[in-house]
Motif scaffolding. Structure first.
Motif, PDB file in Angstrom:
ATOM      1  N   SER A 293     -75.725 -48.455  70.975  1.00 38.78           N
ATOM      2  CA  SER A 293     -76.729 -47.887  70.060  1.00 38.78           C
ATOM      3  C   SER A 293     -76.678 -48.481  68.660  1.00 38.78           C
ATOM      4  O   SER A 293     -77.398 -48.030  67.773  1.00 38.78           O
ATOM      5  CB  SER A 293     -76.547 -46.367  69.976  1.00 38.78           C
ATOM      6  OG  SER A 293     -75.248 -46.046  69.510  1.00 38.78           O
ATOM      7  N   SER A 294     -75.823 -49.505  68.442  1.00 38.76           N
ATOM      8  CA  SER A 294     -75.696 -50.129  67.116  1.00 38.76           C
ATOM      9  C   SER A 294     -76.284 -51.540  67.148  1.00 38.76           C
ATOM     10  O   SER A 294     -75.690 -52.440  67.752  1.00 38.76           O
ATOM     11  CB  SER A 294     -74.225 -50.184  66.693  1.00 38.76           C
ATOM     12  OG  SER A 294     -73.664 -48.893  66.637  1.00 38.76           O
ATOM     13  N   PRO A 295     -77.433 -51.758  66.525  1.00 41.25           N
ATOM     14  CA  PRO A 295     -78.071 -53.082  66.558  1.00 41.25           C
ATOM     15  C   PRO A 295     -77.172 -54.199  66.037  1.00 41.25           C
ATOM     16  O   PRO A 295     -77.215 -55.320  66.556  1.00 41.25           O
ATOM     17  CB  PRO A 295     -79.306 -52.896  65.673  1.00 41.25           C
ATOM     18  CG  PRO A 295     -79.602 -51.429  65.723  1.00 41.25           C
ATOM     19  CD  PRO A 295     -78.265 -50.757  65.803  1.00 41.25           C
ATOM     20  N   SER A 296     -76.358 -53.926  65.031  1.00 41.86           N
ATOM     21  CA  SER A 296     -75.519 -54.976  64.459  1.00 41.86           C
ATOM     22  C   SER A 296     -74.345 -55.341  65.365  1.00 41.86           C
ATOM     23  O   SER A 296     -73.634 -56.315  65.094  1.00 41.86           O
ATOM     24  CB  SER A 296     -74.984 -54.521  63.096  1.00 41.86           C
ATOM     25  OG  SER A 296     -74.211 -53.335  63.225  1.00 41.86           O
ATOM     26  N   LEU A 297     -74.135 -54.560  66.439  1.00 38.63           N
ATOM     27  CA  LEU A 297     -73.019 -54.822  67.345  1.00 38.63           C
ATOM     28  C   LEU A 297     -73.514 -55.118  68.757  1.00 38.63           C
ATOM     29  O   LEU A 297     -72.799 -54.926  69.731  1.00 38.63           O
ATOM     30  CB  LEU A 297     -72.077 -53.609  67.378  1.00 38.63           C
ATOM     31  CG  LEU A 297     -71.548 -53.119  66.025  1.00 38.63           C
ATOM     32  CD1 LEU A 297     -70.720 -51.847  66.207  1.00 38.63           C
ATOM     33  CD2 LEU A 297     -70.730 -54.200  65.332  1.00 38.63           C
ATOM     34  N   SER A 298     -74.729 -55.610  68.853  1.00 45.66           N
ATOM     35  CA  SER A 298     -75.365 -55.785  70.157  1.00 45.66           C
ATOM     36  C   SER A 298     -74.941 -57.055  70.884  1.00 45.66           C
ATOM     37  O   SER A 298     -75.315 -57.255  72.044  1.00 45.66           O
ATOM     38  CB  SER A 298     -76.889 -55.787  70.002  1.00 45.66           C
ATOM     39  OG  SER A 298     -77.292 -56.863  69.158  1.00 45.66           O
ATOM     40  N   GLY A 299     -74.177 -57.924  70.228  1.00 43.38           N
ATOM     41  CA  GLY A 299     -73.763 -59.170  70.870  1.00 43.38           C
ATOM     42  C   GLY A 299     -72.978 -58.922  72.144  1.00 43.38           C
ATOM     43  O   GLY A 299     -73.238 -59.542  73.178  1.00 43.38           O
ATOM     44  N   VAL A 300     -72.025 -58.012  72.090  1.00 46.07           N
ATOM     45  CA  VAL A 300     -71.199 -57.723  73.264  1.00 46.07           C
ATOM     46  C   VAL A 300     -72.036 -57.078  74.360  1.00 46.07           C
ATOM     47  O   VAL A 300     -71.790 -57.290  75.557  1.00 46.07           O
ATOM     48  CB  VAL A 300     -70.004 -56.825  72.883  1.00 46.07           C
ATOM     49  CG1 VAL A 300     -70.465 -55.456  72.393  1.00 46.07           C
ATOM     50  CG2 VAL A 300     -69.054 -56.664  74.061  1.00 46.07           C
ATOM     51  N   VAL A 301     -73.066 -56.329  73.977  1.00 43.23           N
ATOM     52  CA  VAL A 301     -73.935 -55.703  74.970  1.00 43.23           C
ATOM     53  C   VAL A 301     -74.703 -56.770  75.752  1.00 43.23           C
ATOM     54  O   VAL A 301     -74.813 -56.709  76.984  1.00 43.23           O
ATOM     55  CB  VAL A 301     -74.907 -54.713  74.302  1.00 43.23           C
ATOM     56  CG1 VAL A 301     -75.821 -54.073  75.343  1.00 43.23           C
ATOM     57  CG2 VAL A 301     -74.151 -53.634  73.530  1.00 43.23           C
ATOM     58  N   SER A 302     -75.220 -57.748  75.038  1.00 41.40           N
ATOM     59  CA  SER A 302     -75.985 -58.807  75.706  1.00 41.40           C
ATOM     60  C   SER A 302     -75.097 -59.649  76.618  1.00 41.40           C
ATOM     61  O   SER A 302     -75.518 -60.037  77.714  1.00 41.40           O
ATOM     62  CB  SER A 302     -76.671 -59.699  74.659  1.00 41.40           C
ATOM     63  OG  SER A 302     -75.718 -60.324  73.822  1.00 41.40           O
ATOM     64  N   VAL A 303     -73.868 -59.913  76.196  1.00 41.29           N
ATOM     65  CA  VAL A 303     -72.941 -60.666  77.055  1.00 41.29           C
ATOM     66  C   VAL A 303     -72.621 -59.868  78.313  1.00 41.29           C
ATOM     67  O   VAL A 303     -72.595 -60.407  79.426  1.00 41.29           O
ATOM     68  CB  VAL A 303     -71.646 -61.009  76.293  1.00 41.29           C
ATOM     69  CG1 VAL A 303     -70.629 -61.656  77.234  1.00 41.29           C
ATOM     70  CG2 VAL A 303     -71.939 -61.937  75.127  1.00 41.29           C
ATOM     71  N   TYR A 304     -72.395 -58.584  78.140  1.00 40.70           N
ATOM     72  CA  TYR A 304     -72.101 -57.709  79.276  1.00 40.70           C
ATOM     73  C   TYR A 304     -73.251 -57.712  80.279  1.00 40.70           C
ATOM     74  O   TYR A 304     -73.042 -57.848  81.496  1.00 40.70           O
ATOM     75  CB  TYR A 304     -71.824 -56.298  78.768  1.00 40.70           C
ATOM     76  CG  TYR A 304     -71.709 -55.246  79.842  1.00 40.70           C
ATOM     77  CD1 TYR A 304     -70.642 -55.240  80.738  1.00 40.70           C
ATOM     78  CD2 TYR A 304     -72.680 -54.248  79.965  1.00 40.70           C
ATOM     79  CE1 TYR A 304     -70.537 -54.268  81.724  1.00 40.70           C
ATOM     80  CE2 TYR A 304     -72.580 -53.274  80.946  1.00 40.70           C
ATOM     81  CZ  TYR A 304     -71.510 -53.281  81.819  1.00 40.70           C
ATOM     82  OH  TYR A 304     -71.419 -52.320  82.796  1.00 40.70           O
ATOM     83  N   GLU A 305     -74.482 -57.596  79.769  1.00 33.71           N
ATOM     84  CA  GLU A 305     -75.644 -57.591  80.658  1.00 33.71           C
ATOM     85  C   GLU A 305     -75.811 -58.943  81.348  1.00 33.71           C
ATOM     86  O   GLU A 305     -76.168 -59.002  82.537  1.00 33.71           O
ATOM     87  CB  GLU A 305     -76.907 -57.222  79.876  1.00 33.71           C
ATOM     88  CG  GLU A 305     -76.886 -55.830  79.248  1.00 33.71           C
ATOM     89  CD  GLU A 305     -76.836 -54.715  80.272  1.00 33.71           C
ATOM     90  OE1 GLU A 305     -77.087 -54.992  81.475  1.00 33.71           O
ATOM     91  OE2 GLU A 305     -76.542 -53.569  79.891  1.00 33.71           O
ATOM     92  N   ASP A 306     -75.551 -60.033  80.630  1.00 34.39           N
ATOM     93  CA  ASP A 306     -75.651 -61.363  81.228  1.00 34.39           C
ATOM     94  C   ASP A 306     -74.650 -61.523  82.375  1.00 34.39           C
ATOM     95  O   ASP A 306     -74.985 -62.048  83.446  1.00 34.39           O
ATOM     96  CB  ASP A 306     -75.392 -62.447  80.176  1.00 34.39           C
ATOM     97  CG  ASP A 306     -76.554 -62.611  79.208  1.00 34.39           C
ATOM     98  OD1 ASP A 306     -77.647 -62.077  79.509  1.00 34.39           O
ATOM     99  OD2 ASP A 306     -76.372 -63.248  78.155  1.00 34.39           O
ATOM    100  N   LEU A 307     -73.429 -61.079  82.150  1.00 32.38           N
ATOM    101  CA  LEU A 307     -72.393 -61.204  83.177  1.00 32.38           C
ATOM    102  C   LEU A 307     -72.741 -60.378  84.414  1.00 32.38           C
ATOM    103  O   LEU A 307     -72.513 -60.812  85.547  1.00 32.38           O
ATOM    104  CB  LEU A 307     -71.042 -60.782  82.611  1.00 32.38           C
ATOM    105  CG  LEU A 307     -70.465 -61.666  81.500  1.00 32.38           C
ATOM    106  CD1 LEU A 307     -69.173 -61.081  80.952  1.00 32.38           C
ATOM    107  CD2 LEU A 307     -70.236 -63.087  82.003  1.00 32.38           C
ATOM    108  N   ARG A 308     -73.318 -59.231  84.192  1.00 29.37           N
ATOM    109  CA  ARG A 308     -73.705 -58.402  85.332  1.00 29.37           C
ATOM    110  C   ARG A 308     -74.845 -59.040  86.124  1.00 29.37           C
ATOM    111  O   ARG A 308     -74.864 -58.982  87.355  1.00 29.37           O
ATOM    112  CB  ARG A 308     -74.109 -57.009  84.850  1.00 29.37           C
ATOM    113  CG  ARG A 308     -72.957 -56.168  84.338  1.00 29.37           C
ATOM    114  CD  ARG A 308     -73.361 -54.725  84.180  1.00 29.37           C
ATOM    115  NE  ARG A 308     -73.778 -54.154  85.455  1.00 29.37           N
ATOM    116  CZ  ARG A 308     -74.299 -52.931  85.577  1.00 29.37           C
ATOM    117  NH1 ARG A 308     -74.501 -52.175  84.503  1.00 29.37           N
ATOM    118  NH2 ARG A 308     -74.642 -52.473  86.756  1.00 29.37           N
ATOM    119  N   ARG A 309     -75.781 -59.637  85.406  1.00 24.63           N
ATOM    120  CA  ARG A 309     -76.904 -60.296  86.085  1.00 24.63           C
ATOM    121  C   ARG A 309     -76.419 -61.483  86.921  1.00 24.63           C
ATOM    122  O   ARG A 309     -77.031 -61.826  87.940  1.00 24.63           O
ATOM    123  CB  ARG A 309     -77.945 -60.752  85.064  1.00 24.63           C
ATOM    124  CG  ARG A 309     -78.878 -59.638  84.597  1.00 24.63           C
ATOM    125  CD  ARG A 309     -80.073 -60.208  83.845  1.00 24.63           C
ATOM    126  NE  ARG A 309     -79.676 -60.840  82.590  1.00 24.63           N
ATOM    127  CZ  ARG A 309     -79.631 -60.205  81.424  1.00 24.63           C
ATOM    128  NH1 ARG A 309     -79.946 -58.910  81.349  1.00 24.63           N
ATOM    129  NH2 ARG A 309     -79.273 -60.849  80.323  1.00 24.63           N
TER     130      ARG A 309
END
Length: 223
Positions: free
Chosen positions: A130-146
């Motif tokens: 829920s923190s836009p400034s910390l979204s980098g790890v979220v995008s990496v996590y989603e990429d790895l899952r995909r």
């Protein structure tokens, strides 16, 4: 670049990170880990210096025990430090260039290290979603899952411990209903009172009794 800005382990927090990740340690030094967190929170350069030292301990290090200790320090800092530290380690650059790089197949990491890294990425993605400034790890996590990478199951008890106070009365004991308590004995059925004959007053005899007494006396006299 280290020769231009000095060794990552030359700073106060870097020195402590080097000691906390020494492979000769018998186990994690939590006193030292908390001291590292204090320096990060209380100094201006603490967050950047700590990230440089942790990165140095992980990237390209074939001593997997040191890498595991560095991950312990990193996890402790994320849990105990604030936004200034989070914005440095939650970036795509750090997550991919340090954490994911450490578990690439070419490095032949042990399964414990592989699962530890994925657990950290998963936990951070969940915490920082829920923190836009910390979204980098979220995008990496989603990429790895995909890409089909399987993450270890999250230990919910470890992430959110629930303290259940002990009950003074166990739940499996039925409540006591005082209205159903039975008396200790059952009284006998009601009977009419039996008249008690006085032993101190004059004796009252019926006529039939008088006649029988006289007959008895006559018999005695005859004998």
């Amino acid at each position: 670049m280290d020769f231009l800005i000095g060794s990552p382990f030359s700073t106060p927090v870097g020195q402590r990170i080097e000691h906390a990740t020494n492979s000769t340690l018998q186990g994690e030094d939590w006193g030292l880990n908390m001291e590292i967190c204090d320096i990060i929170n209380e100094t201006d350069e603490g967050p950047k210096d700590a990230v440089r030292a942790i990165k140095k301990k992980i990237v390209g290090n074939k001593n997997f025990r040191e890498v595991m200790l560095a991950l312990t320090v990193l996890e402790a800092c994320v849990k105990n430090c604030g936004h200034r530290f989070h914005v440095l380690v939650a970036t795509r650059e750090f997550v991919e260039g340090v954490l994911v790089r450490a578990i690439l197949p070419k490095n032949n990491p042990p399964m414990a290290l592989h699962d530890r890294v994925l657990s950290l990425i998963q936990a951070w993605a969940d915490a920082f979603r829920s923190s836009p400034s910390l979204s980098g790890v979220v995008s990496v996590y989603e990429d790895l899952r995909r890409r089909g990478l399987e993450f270890p199951m999250t230990d919910l008890d470890a992430l959110s411990p629930i303290h259940t106070p002990h009950r003074s009365v166990p739940e499996n004991e039925p409540p006591v209903n005082v209205t159903t308590a039975q008396p200790a004995h059952t009284p006998a059925p009601h009977q009419p009172p039996v008249p008690q004959q006085s032993t101190t007053g004059p004796l009252t005899i019926s006529p039939e009794q008088v006649q029988k007494l006289r007959a008895d006396l006559d018999m005695v006299r005859g004998i």
